[in-house]
Design a protein around this motif. Structure first.
Motif, mmCIF file in Angstrom:
data_model
loop_
_atom_site.group_PDB
_atom_site.id
_atom_site.type_symbol
_atom_site.label_atom_id
_atom_site.label_comp_id
_atom_site.label_asym_id
_atom_site.label_seq_id
_atom_site.Cartn_x
_atom_site.Cartn_y
_atom_site.Cartn_z
ATOM 1 N N LYS A 81 0.723 -1.328 0.004
ATOM 2 C CA LYS A 81 0.167 -0.022 -0.212
ATOM 3 C C LYS A 81 0.833 1.165 0.080
ATOM 4 O O LYS A 81 0.674 2.309 -0.616
ATOM 5 C CB LYS A 81 -0.839 0.052 1.235
ATOM 6 C CG LYS A 81 -1.743 1.380 1.226
ATOM 7 C CD LYS A 81 -2.899 1.356 2.560
ATOM 8 C CE LYS A 81 -3.275 2.594 2.739
ATOM 9 N NZ LYS A 81 -4.009 2.849 3.867
ATOM 10 N N GLN A 82 1.773 1.191 0.954
ATOM 11 C CA GLN A 82 2.693 2.447 0.944
ATOM 12 C C GLN A 82 3.422 2.501 -0.333
ATOM 13 O O GLN A 82 3.556 3.772 -0.751
ATOM 14 C CB GLN A 82 3.504 2.405 2.167
ATOM 15 C CG GLN A 82 4.736 3.487 2.268
ATOM 16 C CD GLN A 82 3.687 4.766 2.663
ATOM 17 O OE1 GLN A 82 2.661 4.545 3.547
ATOM 18 N NE2 GLN A 82 3.839 5.878 1.916
ATOM 19 N N TRP A 83 3.819 1.540 -1.011
ATOM 20 C CA TRP A 83 4.652 1.566 -2.472
ATOM 21 C C TRP A 83 3.706 2.330 -3.501
ATOM 22 O O TRP A 83 4.233 3.048 -4.221
ATOM 23 C CB TRP A 83 5.124 0.251 -2.656
ATOM 24 C CG TRP A 83 5.940 0.372 -3.848
ATOM 25 C CD1 TRP A 83 7.297 0.481 -3.858
ATOM 26 C CD2 TRP A 83 5.591 0.097 -5.106
ATOM 27 N NE1 TRP A 83 7.819 0.670 -5.485
ATOM 28 C CE2 TRP A 83 6.615 0.153 -6.270
ATOM 29 C CE3 TRP A 83 4.333 -0.378 -5.806
ATOM 30 C CZ2 TRP A 83 6.716 -0.075 -7.424
ATOM 31 C CZ3 TRP A 83 4.295 -0.529 -7.231
ATOM 32 C CH2 TRP A 83 5.488 -0.241 -7.951
ATOM 33 N N LEU A 84 2.380 1.995 -3.374
ATOM 34 C CA LEU A 84 1.551 2.316 -4.316
ATOM 35 C C LEU A 84 1.166 3.959 -4.041
ATOM 36 O O LEU A 84 1.224 4.637 -4.832
ATOM 37 C CB LEU A 84 0.296 1.534 -4.406
ATOM 38 C CG LEU A 84 0.215 0.105 -4.710
ATOM 39 C CD1 LEU A 84 -0.923 -0.545 -4.644
ATOM 40 C CD2 LEU A 84 0.684 0.221 -6.310
ATOM 41 N N ILE A 85 1.289 4.158 -2.769
ATOM 42 C CA ILE A 85 0.925 5.630 -2.370
ATOM 43 C C ILE A 85 2.011 6.687 -2.804
ATOM 44 O O ILE A 85 2.101 7.430 -3.678
ATOM 45 C CB ILE A 85 0.692 5.850 -0.962
ATOM 46 C CG1 ILE A 85 -0.555 5.306 -0.575
ATOM 47 C CG2 ILE A 85 0.872 7.219 -0.543
ATOM 48 C CD1 ILE A 85 -1.068 5.115 1.041
ATOM 49 N N ASP A 86 3.286 6.020 -2.482
ATOM 50 C CA ASP A 86 4.668 6.548 -3.023
ATOM 51 C C ASP A 86 4.687 6.966 -4.175
ATOM 52 O O ASP A 86 5.341 7.670 -5.126
ATOM 53 C CB ASP A 86 5.708 5.865 -2.412
ATOM 54 C CG ASP A 86 5.900 5.951 -0.870
ATOM 55 O OD1 ASP A 86 5.112 6.896 -0.295
ATOM 56 O OD2 ASP A 86 6.633 5.104 -0.268
ATOM 57 N N SER A 87 3.981 5.773 -5.320
ATOM 58 C CA SER A 87 4.255 5.943 -6.668
ATOM 59 C C SER A 87 3.183 6.558 -7.315
ATOM 60 O O SER A 87 3.538 6.727 -8.648
ATOM 61 C CB SER A 87 4.113 4.390 -7.117
ATOM 62 O OG SER A 87 5.166 3.554 -6.594
ATOM 63 N N CYS A 124 -1.613 -3.221 -14.080
ATOM 64 C CA CYS A 124 -1.922 -3.514 -15.345
ATOM 65 C C CYS A 124 -1.079 -2.716 -16.811
ATOM 66 O O CYS A 124 -0.926 -3.262 -17.650
ATOM 67 C CB CYS A 124 -3.348 -3.150 -15.604
ATOM 68 S SG CYS A 124 -4.329 -4.140 -14.744
ATOM 69 N N TYR A 125 -0.478 -1.758 -16.184
ATOM 70 C CA TYR A 125 0.235 -0.710 -17.355
ATOM 71 C C TYR A 125 1.008 0.257 -16.511
ATOM 72 O O TYR A 125 0.696 0.547 -15.567
ATOM 73 C CB TYR A 125 -0.619 -0.206 -18.204
ATOM 74 C CG TYR A 125 -1.654 0.796 -17.834
ATOM 75 C CD1 TYR A 125 -1.615 2.151 -17.437
ATOM 76 C CD2 TYR A 125 -3.040 0.118 -17.445
ATOM 77 C CE1 TYR A 125 -2.472 2.816 -17.405
ATOM 78 C CE2 TYR A 125 -4.010 0.730 -16.938
ATOM 79 C CZ TYR A 125 -3.939 2.136 -16.834
ATOM 80 O OH TYR A 125 -4.771 3.282 -16.203
ATOM 81 N N GLU A 126 2.146 0.944 -17.171
ATOM 82 C CA GLU A 126 2.748 1.918 -16.626
ATOM 83 C C GLU A 126 1.904 3.021 -16.892
ATOM 84 O O GLU A 126 1.320 3.450 -17.879
ATOM 85 C CB GLU A 126 4.240 2.057 -17.392
ATOM 86 C CG GLU A 126 5.153 3.021 -17.000
ATOM 87 C CD GLU A 126 5.592 2.764 -15.689
ATOM 88 O OE1 GLU A 126 5.922 3.658 -14.781
ATOM 89 O OE2 GLU A 126 5.765 1.601 -15.250
ATOM 90 N N GLY A 127 2.060 4.049 -15.739
ATOM 91 C CA GLY A 127 1.211 5.219 -15.945
ATOM 92 C C GLY A 127 2.065 6.320 -16.939
ATOM 93 O O GLY A 127 3.068 6.280 -17.483
ATOM 94 N N GLY A 128 0.969 6.905 -17.715
ATOM 95 C CA GLY A 128 1.315 7.856 -18.715
ATOM 96 C C GLY A 128 1.327 7.191 -20.328
ATOM 97 O O GLY A 128 1.496 7.928 -21.064
ATOM 98 N N GLY A 129 1.261 5.790 -20.120
ATOM 99 C CA GLY A 129 1.294 5.236 -21.466
ATOM 100 C C GLY A 129 -0.089 5.084 -22.164
ATOM 101 O O GLY A 129 -1.059 5.162 -21.517
ATOM 102 N N LYS A 145 8.217 -4.048 -11.910
ATOM 103 C CA LYS A 145 8.378 -3.960 -13.316
ATOM 104 C C LYS A 145 9.325 -4.754 -14.190
ATOM 105 O O LYS A 145 10.519 -4.666 -13.584
ATOM 106 C CB LYS A 145 8.293 -2.513 -13.777
ATOM 107 C CG LYS A 145 7.928 -2.499 -15.306
ATOM 108 C CD LYS A 145 7.690 -1.073 -15.476
ATOM 109 C CE LYS A 145 8.775 -0.605 -16.650
ATOM 110 N NZ LYS A 145 8.871 0.906 -17.087
ATOM 111 N N ILE A 146 8.830 -5.582 -14.975
ATOM 112 C CA ILE A 146 10.047 -6.318 -15.632
ATOM 113 C C ILE A 146 10.292 -5.953 -17.110
ATOM 114 O O ILE A 146 11.260 -5.744 -17.503
ATOM 115 C CB ILE A 146 9.506 -8.023 -15.849
ATOM 116 C CG1 ILE A 146 9.157 -8.543 -14.398
ATOM 117 C CG2 ILE A 146 10.334 -8.748 -16.515
ATOM 118 C CD1 ILE A 146 10.674 -8.288 -13.392
ATOM 119 N N ASP A 147 8.822 -5.590 -17.825
ATOM 120 C CA ASP A 147 9.225 -5.112 -19.016
ATOM 121 C C ASP A 147 7.836 -4.387 -19.509
ATOM 122 O O ASP A 147 6.707 -4.354 -19.078
ATOM 123 C CB ASP A 147 9.210 -6.287 -20.124
ATOM 124 C CG ASP A 147 9.448 -5.955 -21.442
ATOM 125 O OD1 ASP A 147 10.136 -5.089 -21.585
ATOM 126 O OD2 ASP A 147 8.599 -6.332 -22.083
#
Length: 179
Positions: free
Chosen positions: A89-95, A111-116, A169-171
């Motif tokens: 949860k903290q990681w998602l908030i920080d991200s 599901c996807y990288e932000g901004g894509g 994130k792997i790819d």
């Protein structure tokens, strides 16, 4: 003298017989220990296999719920919170890199990288890899173009279910675009 020789031969014979019997017992004990070890390892493999399958089933349910919840209410974080650890949860908030009122989480990272530009979800696969799971999402961009996104999720057991504890994130790449 003959008696001593006879006694020596008998003693030697008894010693050899006893040594062979002891050696056989030692071999039997070793074989039993190896059989028990094999049984224990087989049982552990069954438990691990069941745990891996249960983790995959959890993630399939998580993503089904994720799709249903966020199709209706994109800011419903309760579903996410119920399936993640406090660390996650903290990681998602920080991200979350955008302006936000209140508590906001970068939930889209599942599901996807932000901004894509992702388009609609075409396929999602979940594959066990060691003690984690690779989740690959392919989004249809139209005109034979796709957006591919792969992450590694680590789970922890929480009672009789699991919680997502880590996302890596792997790819991420686009397919079918002129470069």
């Amino acid at each position: 003298m003959k008696t001593i020789k006879l006694f020596s031969v008998l003693a030697l014979g008894a010693f050899v017989l006893f040594a062979c019997k002891s050696n056989n017992k030692a071999e039997e004990a070793t074989e039993q220990a190896q059989a028990e070890t094999a049984k224990t390892e087989a049982a552990a493999a069954i438990v691990d296999s069941a745990k891996i399958a249960a983790g995959k089933t959890f993630l399939e349910g998580f993503y089904k719920g994720y799709d249903e919840v966020f199709d209706k209410d994109i800011e419903n974080y309760e579903f996410i919170k119920s399936n993640i650890t406090p660390k996650m949860k903290q990681w998602l908030i920080d991200s979350y890199d955008y302006d936000c009122d209140g508590e906001c989480m970068a939930f889209w990272l599942f599901c996807y990288e932000g901004g894509g530009d992702t388009g609609g979800l075409k396929t999602r696969t979940i594959k066990p890899e060691g003690d984690a799971y690779l989740v690959s999402c392919i989004h249809d961009q139209g005109e034979n173009k796709e957006y591919h996104y792969t992450i590694k999720l680590t789970l922890v057991q929480d009672g009789d279910t699991f919680k997502i504890d880590n996302l890596e994130k792997i790819d991420e790449h686009y397919v079918g675009y002129d470069e």
